[in-house]
Design a protein around this motif. Structure first.
Motif, PDB file in Angstrom:
ATOM      1  N   ASP A 101       0.835  -1.202   0.000  1.00 23.24           N
ATOM      2  CA  ASP A 101       0.000   0.000   0.000  1.00 23.24           C
ATOM      3  C   ASP A 101       0.867   1.248   0.000  1.00 23.24           C
ATOM      4  O   ASP A 101       0.552   2.237  -0.674  1.00 23.24           O
ATOM      5  CB  ASP A 101      -0.924   0.005   1.217  1.00 23.24           C
ATOM      6  N   ARG A 102       1.956   1.203   0.755  1.00 25.79           N
ATOM      7  CA  ARG A 102       2.850   2.368   0.830  1.00 25.79           C
ATOM      8  C   ARG A 102       3.479   2.649  -0.527  1.00 25.79           C
ATOM      9  O   ARG A 102       3.527   3.796  -0.981  1.00 25.79           O
ATOM     10  CB  ARG A 102       3.931   2.105   1.874  1.00 25.79           C
ATOM     11  N   LEU A 103       3.986   1.588  -1.216  1.00 23.03           N
ATOM     12  CA  LEU A 103       4.597   1.769  -2.526  1.00 23.03           C
ATOM     13  C   LEU A 103       3.595   2.371  -3.510  1.00 23.03           C
ATOM     14  O   LEU A 103       3.902   3.321  -4.246  1.00 23.03           O
ATOM     15  CB  LEU A 103       5.117   0.430  -3.053  1.00 23.03           C
ATOM     16  N   GLN A 104       2.385   1.836  -3.510  1.00 21.78           N
ATOM     17  CA  GLN A 104       1.369   2.322  -4.439  1.00 21.78           C
ATOM     18  C   GLN A 104       0.956   3.756  -4.114  1.00 21.78           C
ATOM     19  O   GLN A 104       0.748   4.579  -5.017  1.00 21.78           O
ATOM     20  CB  GLN A 104       0.176   1.380  -4.424  1.00 21.78           C
ATOM     21  N   ALA A 105       0.858   4.068  -2.822  1.00 10.68           N
ATOM     22  CA  ALA A 105       0.511   5.439  -2.427  1.00 10.68           C
ATOM     23  C   ALA A 105       1.605   6.419  -2.822  1.00 10.68           C
ATOM     24  O   ALA A 105       1.320   7.594  -3.102  1.00 10.68           O
ATOM     25  CB  ALA A 105       0.266   5.491  -0.918  1.00 10.68           C
ATOM     26  N   ASP A 106       2.838   5.939  -2.858  1.00  9.73           N
ATOM     27  CA  ASP A 106       3.966   6.783  -3.243  1.00  9.73           C
ATOM     28  C   ASP A 106       4.077   6.951  -4.756  1.00  9.73           C
ATOM     29  O   ASP A 106       4.991   7.630  -5.235  1.00  9.73           O
ATOM     30  CB  ASP A 106       5.278   6.189  -2.719  1.00  9.73           C
ATOM     31  N   GLY A 107       3.197   6.297  -5.512  1.00 11.77           N
ATOM     32  CA  GLY A 107       3.246   6.421  -6.957  1.00 11.77           C
ATOM     33  C   GLY A 107       4.046   5.338  -7.647  1.00 11.77           C
ATOM     34  O   GLY A 107       4.332   5.441  -8.847  1.00 11.77           O
ATOM     35  N   VAL A 108       4.426   4.297  -6.903  1.00 16.01           N
ATOM     36  CA  VAL A 108       5.175   3.177  -7.471  1.00 16.01           C
ATOM     37  C   VAL A 108       4.186   2.138  -7.989  1.00 16.01           C
ATOM     38  O   VAL A 108       3.347   1.644  -7.236  1.00 16.01           O
ATOM     39  CB  VAL A 108       6.106   2.549  -6.408  1.00 16.01           C
ATOM     40  N   LYS A 109       4.295   1.795  -9.259  1.00 13.58           N
ATOM     41  CA  LYS A 109       3.438   0.759  -9.828  1.00 13.58           C
ATOM     42  C   LYS A 109       3.990  -0.606  -9.414  1.00 13.58           C
ATOM     43  O   LYS A 109       5.182  -0.867  -9.562  1.00 13.58           O
ATOM     44  CB  LYS A 109       3.380   0.878 -11.352  1.00 13.58           C
ATOM     45  N   THR A 110       3.133  -1.480  -8.888  1.00 16.44           N
ATOM     46  CA  THR A 110       3.579  -2.793  -8.418  1.00 16.44           C
ATOM     47  C   THR A 110       2.745  -3.894  -9.049  1.00 16.44           C
ATOM     48  O   THR A 110       1.540  -3.739  -9.245  1.00 16.44           O
ATOM     49  CB  THR A 110       3.479  -2.900  -6.877  1.00 16.44           C
ATOM     50  N   LEU A 111       3.403  -4.988  -9.362  1.00 19.57           N
ATOM     51  CA  LEU A 111       2.738  -6.186  -9.847  1.00 19.57           C
ATOM     52  C   LEU A 111       3.317  -7.399  -9.128  1.00 19.57           C
ATOM     53  O   LEU A 111       4.501  -7.408  -8.744  1.00 19.57           O
ATOM     54  CB  LEU A 111       2.937  -6.367 -11.351  1.00 19.57           C
ATOM     55  N   ILE A 112       2.490  -8.431  -8.963  1.00 19.82           N
ATOM     56  CA  ILE A 112       2.919  -9.677  -8.331  1.00 19.82           C
ATOM     57  C   ILE A 112       2.861 -10.789  -9.368  1.00 19.82           C
ATOM     58  O   ILE A 112       1.819 -11.022  -9.994  1.00 19.82           O
ATOM     59  CB  ILE A 112       2.038 -10.030  -7.123  1.00 19.82           C
ATOM     60  N   PHE A 113       3.976 -11.468  -9.561  1.00 21.26           N
ATOM     61  CA  PHE A 113       4.050 -12.589 -10.491  1.00 21.26           C
ATOM     62  C   PHE A 113       3.525 -13.846  -9.812  1.00 21.26           C
ATOM     63  O   PHE A 113       4.082 -14.291  -8.802  1.00 21.26           O
ATOM     64  CB  PHE A 113       5.493 -12.808 -10.936  1.00 21.26           C
ATOM     65  N   ARG A 114       2.455 -14.407 -10.343  1.00 21.84           N
ATOM     66  CA  ARG A 114       1.854 -15.635  -9.832  1.00 21.84           C
ATOM     67  C   ARG A 114       1.671 -15.602  -8.311  1.00 21.84           C
ATOM     68  O   ARG A 114       2.492 -16.136  -7.573  1.00 21.84           O
ATOM     69  CB  ARG A 114       2.705 -16.852 -10.206  1.00 21.84           C
ATOM     70  N   PRO A 115       0.611 -14.996  -7.836  1.00 28.89           N
ATOM     71  CA  PRO A 115       0.332 -15.068  -6.398  1.00 28.89           C
ATOM     72  C   PRO A 115       0.385 -16.512  -5.920  1.00 28.89           C
ATOM     73  O   PRO A 115       0.068 -17.435  -6.672  1.00 28.89           O
ATOM     74  CB  PRO A 115      -1.080 -14.487  -6.296  1.00 28.89           C
ATOM     75  N   GLN A 116       0.784 -16.693  -4.694  1.00 28.50           N
ATOM     76  CA  GLN A 116       1.101 -18.028  -4.181  1.00 28.50           C
ATOM     77  C   GLN A 116      -0.015 -19.033  -4.408  1.00 28.50           C
ATOM     78  O   GLN A 116      -1.188 -18.755  -4.162  1.00 28.50           O
ATOM     79  CB  GLN A 116       1.398 -17.958  -2.684  1.00 28.50           C
ATOM     80  N   ILE A 117       0.361 -20.203  -4.885  1.00 34.19           N
ATOM     81  CA  ILE A 117      -0.533 -21.351  -4.981  1.00 34.19           C
ATOM     82  C   ILE A 117      -0.327 -22.204  -3.741  1.00 34.19           C
ATOM     83  O   ILE A 117       0.794 -22.357  -3.256  1.00 34.19           O
ATOM     84  CB  ILE A 117      -0.239 -22.178  -6.250  1.00 34.19           C
ATOM     85  N   SER A 118      -1.361 -22.769  -3.207  1.00 33.51           N
ATOM     86  CA  SER A 118      -1.254 -23.585  -2.008  1.00 33.51           C
ATOM     87  C   SER A 118      -0.187 -24.658  -2.165  1.00 33.51           C
ATOM     88  O   SER A 118      -0.113 -25.333  -3.192  1.00 33.51           O
ATOM     89  CB  SER A 118      -2.592 -24.272  -1.708  1.00 33.51           C
ATOM     90  N   PRO A 119       0.694 -24.830  -1.148  1.00 38.87           N
ATOM     91  CA  PRO A 119       1.722 -25.870  -1.239  1.00 38.87           C
ATOM     92  C   PRO A 119       1.150 -27.272  -1.301  1.00 38.87           C
ATOM     93  O   PRO A 119       1.852 -28.217  -1.641  1.00 38.87           O
ATOM     94  CB  PRO A 119       2.540 -25.657   0.044  1.00 38.87           C
ATOM     95  N   TRP A 120      -0.132 -27.401  -0.977  1.00 39.39           N
ATOM     96  CA  TRP A 120      -0.759 -28.731  -1.037  1.00 39.39           C
ATOM     97  C   TRP A 120      -1.378 -29.002  -2.404  1.00 39.39           C
ATOM     98  O   TRP A 120      -1.929 -30.062  -2.639  1.00 39.39           O
ATOM     99  CB  TRP A 120      -1.828 -28.840   0.054  1.00 39.39           C
ATOM    100  N   THR A 121      -1.261 -28.004  -3.298  1.00 39.45           N
ATOM    101  CA  THR A 121      -1.759 -28.177  -4.658  1.00 39.45           C
ATOM    102  C   THR A 121      -0.610 -28.599  -5.546  1.00 39.45           C
ATOM    103  O   THR A 121       0.278 -27.809  -5.824  1.00 39.45           O
ATOM    104  CB  THR A 121      -2.374 -26.876  -5.192  1.00 39.45           C
ATOM    105  N   PHE A 122      -0.585 -29.850  -5.977  1.00 43.78           N
ATOM    106  CA  PHE A 122       0.546 -30.366  -6.745  1.00 43.78           C
ATOM    107  C   PHE A 122       0.359 -30.015  -8.220  1.00 43.78           C
ATOM    108  O   PHE A 122      -0.115 -30.819  -9.009  1.00 43.78           O
ATOM    109  CB  PHE A 122       0.688 -31.875  -6.536  1.00 43.78           C
ATOM    110  N   GLN A 123       0.712 -28.812  -8.538  1.00 43.18           N
ATOM    111  CA  GLN A 123       0.633 -28.340  -9.910  1.00 43.18           C
ATOM    112  C   GLN A 123       2.008 -27.882 -10.355  1.00 43.18           C
ATOM    113  O   GLN A 123       2.768 -27.299  -9.575  1.00 43.18           O
ATOM    114  CB  GLN A 123      -0.350 -27.178 -10.038  1.00 43.18           C
ATOM    115  N   ARG A 124       2.330 -28.116 -11.617  1.00 39.83           N
ATOM    116  CA  ARG A 124       3.618 -27.671 -12.127  1.00 39.83           C
ATOM    117  C   ARG A 124       3.767 -26.166 -12.008  1.00 39.83           C
ATOM    118  O   ARG A 124       4.843 -25.654 -11.712  1.00 39.83           O
ATOM    119  CB  ARG A 124       3.764 -28.074 -13.593  1.00 39.83           C
ATOM    120  N   GLN A 125       2.673 -25.443 -12.220  1.00 38.58           N
ATOM    121  CA  GLN A 125       2.743 -23.994 -12.202  1.00 38.58           C
ATOM    122  C   GLN A 125       3.189 -23.453 -10.851  1.00 38.58           C
ATOM    123  O   GLN A 125       3.708 -22.344 -10.765  1.00 38.58           O
ATOM    124  CB  GLN A 125       1.381 -23.401 -12.567  1.00 38.58           C
ATOM    125  N   ARG A 126       2.969 -24.226  -9.780  1.00 36.76           N
ATOM    126  CA  ARG A 126       3.342 -23.739  -8.448  1.00 36.76           C
ATOM    127  C   ARG A 126       4.827 -23.476  -8.349  1.00 36.76           C
ATOM    128  O   ARG A 126       5.277 -22.608  -7.596  1.00 36.76           O
ATOM    129  CB  ARG A 126       2.918 -24.774  -7.393  1.00 36.76           C
TER     130      ARG A 126
END
Length: 412
Positions: A101-126
């Motif tokens: 929130d602080r970064l965005q309020a300061d005018g910094v554009k932020t993106l998150i690459f692949r928000p966490q997938i549950s460790p109990w989900t056995f997917q290659r993408q994880r």
């Protein structure tokens, strides 16, 4: 498209057009050791920024270092500089909402690459993470390495700083790295249905003309550059004539990589491995040790760094071919994650990195000798092979065959 941007795009396409390094001349590359060198350097670059900043990091932590870098980004944004921060959803899973929130309020554009997938989900993408550590400021300077935005010493105040490297780069290769950062940002923005596609705004061309080094920018992705980094290593190892030194935090090479090192040692090349000596992740640590006997029997020298945690991902071959970046020599880096390395073909740069590695091995490394290794207690030998087997099992669960393996993905 303006002439200068067409030139940058052509350079980018040329530099990444093949699976082996495509060297670009007239660069200046400066070695940075640990956060003690790296953080002041990127902070100073942020304070000089006039147009835009791209920061990619696997881990961004809300500690003293994270706050310091956020302050520098805020100062840049307040001057009208466009600031883009891309973090990984797993590596930065502990980053507080207040910092975002602080970064965005300061005018910094932020993106998150692949928000966490549950460790109990056995997917290659994880396990497909954004593991790159890149900073680009305007068209003037870029930084590449293995250092995250996190306090250098971590939580153990009595321990020395993490052992790691990055480089500062000036010259024509900066345009190549900047375009790579732009494309990844736009791809993540598009895939997450977020606004924030980078507009093609022409910037002044860098006036830097003082470089004499040849450099190649290598990425690993899951499209056209799946094995670029590994192939560059293999080509250099197979062509080596005198000496190979690899310093790698997580070292679980596949069969081809192991054979390349063993073949080099058989033809008289000195092969030296500087590896993690402190136990950070038990499976990875002891699983890697299961391969020590094979290396030692082949005449390869093995050293363990035990002063602090080793997180470097570097190599020097024949004194002039050197690489610094984010890619470990393990399946997580070589087959799953987004990675970025710089290769420098220059005797002066190679000598600087080589001197640093040899000094470290002499002062803080412990050589593993064949005789003592063979006399290890049976329990330790069993533990090593058990961990190696568990890694292979995790690999199977993840859906990958051959020489792949799994590992906790919150390494530094």
């Amino acid at each position: 498209m303006p002439q200068q941007d067409r030139h940058g795009l052509n350079l980018y396409q040329t530099a990444l057009s093949e699976s082996w390094p495509r060297f670009v001349p007239n660069n200046q590359v400066t070695l940075l050791h640990n956060g003690e060198d790296y953080f002041p350097a990127i902070e100073a670059a942020f304070d000089r920024a006039r147009h835009d900043i791209y920061l990619e990091t696997y881990i961004y932590q809300n500690d003293a270092t994270g706050q310091r870098i956020a302050d520098a980004l805020q100062r840049a944004a307040s001057r009208g500089v466009k600031v883009y921060v891309l973090i990984d959803g797993y590596g930065s899973q502990d980053l507080s909402r207040s910092m975002l929130d602080r970064l965005q309020a300061d005018g910094v554009k932020t993106l998150i690459f692949r928000p966490q997938i549950s460790p109990w989900t056995f997917q290659r993408q994880r396990l497909r993470r954004m593991h790159r550590k890149i900073v680009v400021v305007d068209r003037s300077i870029a930084f590449i390495g293995g250092i995250n935005i996190i306090d250098d010493k971590g939580s153990e105040v009595d321990m020395s700083s993490r052992f790691d490297y990055a480089v500062a780069l000036e010259g024509p290769m900066v345009d190549v790295i900047r375009l790579s950062a732009q494309r990844l940002w736009s791809r993540v923005a598009w895939s997450s249905f977020r606004k924030g596609m980078v507009k093609d705004v022409p910037l002044p061309v860098s006036t830097f003309t003082g470089g004499s080094m040849r450099a190649a920018f290598l990425i690993r992705d899951n499209f056209h550059h799946r094995r670029d980094i590994e192939e560059a290593y293999l080509q250099a190892i197979r062509q080596a004539k005198s000496e190979i030194i690899l310093a790698n935090a997580y070292f679980l090479p596949g069969l081809n990589f192991r054979h390349a090192l063993i073949d080099a040692a058989a033809r008289g090349v000195r092969v030296v491995l500087l590896l993690q000596g402190k136990v950070e992740y038990l499976l990875e640590h002891y699983g890697s040790q299961a391969l020590y006997g094979t290396f030692l029997d082949a005449g390869i020298e093995v050293y363990e760094y035990r002063k602090s945690f080793l997180h470097s991902k570097v190599a020097v071959i024949d004194g002039h071919w050197a690489t610094v970046g984010s890619s470990n020599i393990d399946p997580f880096s070589l087959l799953l994650s987004l990675e970025a390395n710089l290769v420098v073909d220059d005797e002066a740069f190679g000598a600087t990195l080589l001197q640093s590695l040899k000094r470290t091995m002499e002062t803080d490394g412990r050589q593993i000798l064949t005789a003592s290794w063979q006399q290890r207690p049976a329990g330790l030998r069993f533990t090593s092979w058990l961990c190696y087997g568990l890694l292979r099992l995790m690999q199977g669960i993840s859906g990958y065959a051959g020489e792949n393996s799994g590992r906790r993905t919150n390494e530094q």
